[in-house]
Design a protein around this motif. Structure first.
Motif, PDB file in Angstrom:
ATOM      1  N   ALA A 125       0.947  -1.250   0.071  1.00 19.11           N
ATOM      2  CA  ALA A 125       0.095   0.044   0.150  1.00 19.11           C
ATOM      3  C   ALA A 125       0.905   1.333  -0.054  1.00 19.11           C
ATOM      4  O   ALA A 125       0.402   2.231  -0.608  1.00 19.11           O
ATOM      5  N   TYR A 126       2.123   1.224   0.565  1.00 17.38           N
ATOM      6  CA  TYR A 126       2.782   2.343   0.610  1.00 17.38           C
ATOM      7  C   TYR A 126       4.186   1.926  -0.027  1.00 17.38           C
ATOM      8  O   TYR A 126       4.779   2.945  -0.594  1.00 17.38           O
ATOM      9  N   MET A 127       4.585   0.884   0.113  1.00 20.57           N
ATOM     10  CA  MET A 127       5.804   0.753  -0.513  1.00 20.57           C
ATOM     11  C   MET A 127       5.691   0.629  -2.366  1.00 20.57           C
ATOM     12  O   MET A 127       6.846   0.915  -2.935  1.00 20.57           O
ATOM     13  N   LYS A 128       4.650   0.586  -2.810  1.00 18.40           N
ATOM     14  CA  LYS A 128       4.575   0.720  -4.139  1.00 18.40           C
ATOM     15  C   LYS A 128       5.120   2.104  -4.712  1.00 18.40           C
ATOM     16  O   LYS A 128       5.243   2.155  -5.872  1.00 18.40           O
ATOM     17  N   PHE A 129       5.191   3.133  -3.727  1.00 17.31           N
ATOM     18  CA  PHE A 129       5.573   4.524  -4.042  1.00 17.31           C
ATOM     19  C   PHE A 129       7.266   4.373  -4.602  1.00 17.31           C
ATOM     20  O   PHE A 129       7.698   5.364  -5.109  1.00 17.31           O
ATOM     21  N   PHE A 130       7.977   3.068  -4.354  1.00 17.86           N
ATOM     22  CA  PHE A 130       9.263   2.968  -4.719  1.00 17.86           C
ATOM     23  C   PHE A 130       9.204   3.109  -6.123  1.00 17.86           C
ATOM     24  O   PHE A 130      10.203   3.280  -6.949  1.00 17.86           O
ATOM     25  N   ASN A 131       7.894   2.813  -6.996  1.00 13.25           N
ATOM     26  CA  ASN A 131       7.928   2.749  -8.497  1.00 13.25           C
ATOM     27  C   ASN A 131       8.271   3.923  -9.060  1.00 13.25           C
ATOM     28  O   ASN A 131       8.509   4.069 -10.332  1.00 13.25           O
ATOM     29  N   GLN A 132       8.299   5.019  -8.314  1.00 18.12           N
ATOM     30  CA  GLN A 132       8.599   6.166  -8.775  1.00 18.12           C
ATOM     31  C   GLN A 132      10.105   6.532  -9.293  1.00 18.12           C
ATOM     32  O   GLN A 132      10.536   7.238  -9.916  1.00 18.12           O
ATOM     33  N   PHE A 133      10.790   5.575  -9.023  1.00 13.14           N
ATOM     34  CA  PHE A 133      12.209   5.441  -9.012  1.00 13.14           C
ATOM     35  C   PHE A 133      12.490   4.809 -10.421  1.00 13.14           C
ATOM     36  O   PHE A 133      12.048   3.554 -10.748  1.00 13.14           O
ATOM     37  N   ASP A 134      13.249   5.377 -11.319  1.00 17.37           N
ATOM     38  CA  ASP A 134      13.334   4.606 -12.797  1.00 17.37           C
ATOM     39  C   ASP A 134      14.176   3.451 -12.608  1.00 17.37           C
ATOM     40  O   ASP A 134      14.457   2.623 -13.285  1.00 17.37           O
ATOM     41  N   GLU A 135      15.250   3.419 -11.585  1.00 18.79           N
ATOM     42  CA  GLU A 135      16.119   2.264 -11.236  1.00 18.79           C
ATOM     43  C   GLU A 135      15.035   1.029 -11.070  1.00 18.79           C
ATOM     44  O   GLU A 135      15.816  -0.440 -11.284  1.00 18.79           O
ATOM     45  N   LEU A 136      14.041   1.036 -11.001  1.00 13.94           N
ATOM     46  CA  LEU A 136      13.083  -0.199 -10.549  1.00 13.94           C
ATOM     47  C   LEU A 136      12.390  -0.719 -11.409  1.00 13.94           C
ATOM     48  O   LEU A 136      11.770   0.279 -12.329  1.00 13.94           O
TER      49      LEU A 136
END
Length: 211
Positions: free
Chosen positions: A113-124
């Motif tokens: 629910a909140y870890m999905k915001f890591f998707n904002q990083f192009d590295e992932l």
């Protein structure tokens, strides 16, 4: 299709903090009148330690504040309580692996629910986390399915990669974690790294991110 994959745990591996405790602090700031929920966390944690309660139910108590939060709140939590504590060296490691052609995947026991915001990083390329039950558009604190830890991480990784049509290139792939509980995930790859651990872990190289 065989592919090089880099698997990363998150709490104490990519970030310096335990995101569950960060979430409790954020929840208290947002809803101070719900301080009593902290007592439930303590009680449920004790019950889990005594083996009177399953991990999923005990862990879900940490997320009771989520009922007071919408998507904007969760993104704000990520940006203020998670993002500032990312190890720069960990982010650089992911960037280097991405440039070397790896499929970069974060796999965490913390809520998607909140870890999905890591998707904002192009590295992932992707994020896998523990799922929480939703009622309409609102997340609840209850865990959907199993806690994404131990063998469950392996199950979730295999499901994710199968959907992407990817087979792990064992010899070329790597995984990073701070905890021996992630050994099932580490066994999926040849290159295993234990982060910031002072004790030797068999079969794993030690790696330290500097603060």
């Amino acid at each position: 299709m065989t592919h090089k994959v880099a698997l990363f745990d998150v709490d104490k591996t990519i970030i310096q903090k335990d995101s569950m405790f960060q979430f409790l602090l954020f929840g208290l700031k947002k809803k101070p009148s719900s301080f009593y929920l902290i007592f439930l966390v303590v009680i449920y944690s004790v019950f889990y330690k005594l083996k009177w309660m399953k991990a999923e139910r005990a862990k879900s108590s940490y997320f009771r504040f989520i009922k007071y939060m919408n998507e904007q709140d969760l993104e704000h939590f990520f940006n203020t309580m998670i993002k500032p504590y990312i190890y720069p060296e960990a982010l650089m490691e992911m960037k280097n692996k991405k440039e070397d052609g790896y499929h970069i995947l974060l796999v965490t026991a913390s809520p998607y629910a909140y870890m999905k915001f890591f998707n904002q990083f192009d590295e992932l390329d992707g994020v896998i986390g523990t799922n929480l039950v939703k009622r309409g558009e609102q997340f609840t604190h209850m865990i959907e399915g199993n806690n994404c830890k131990g063998e469950e991480k392996v199950t979730r990784i295999k499901t994710y990669l199968n959907e992407k049509g990817i087979m792990i290139d064992y010899d070329q792939s790597c995984a990073y974690s701070d905890s021996v509980s992630d050994m099932p995930m580490l066994q999926l790859v040849n290159q295993k790294y234990m982060i910031n651990r002072h004790k030797h872990t068999a079969g794993c190289e030690g790696l330290t991110w500097s603060l």
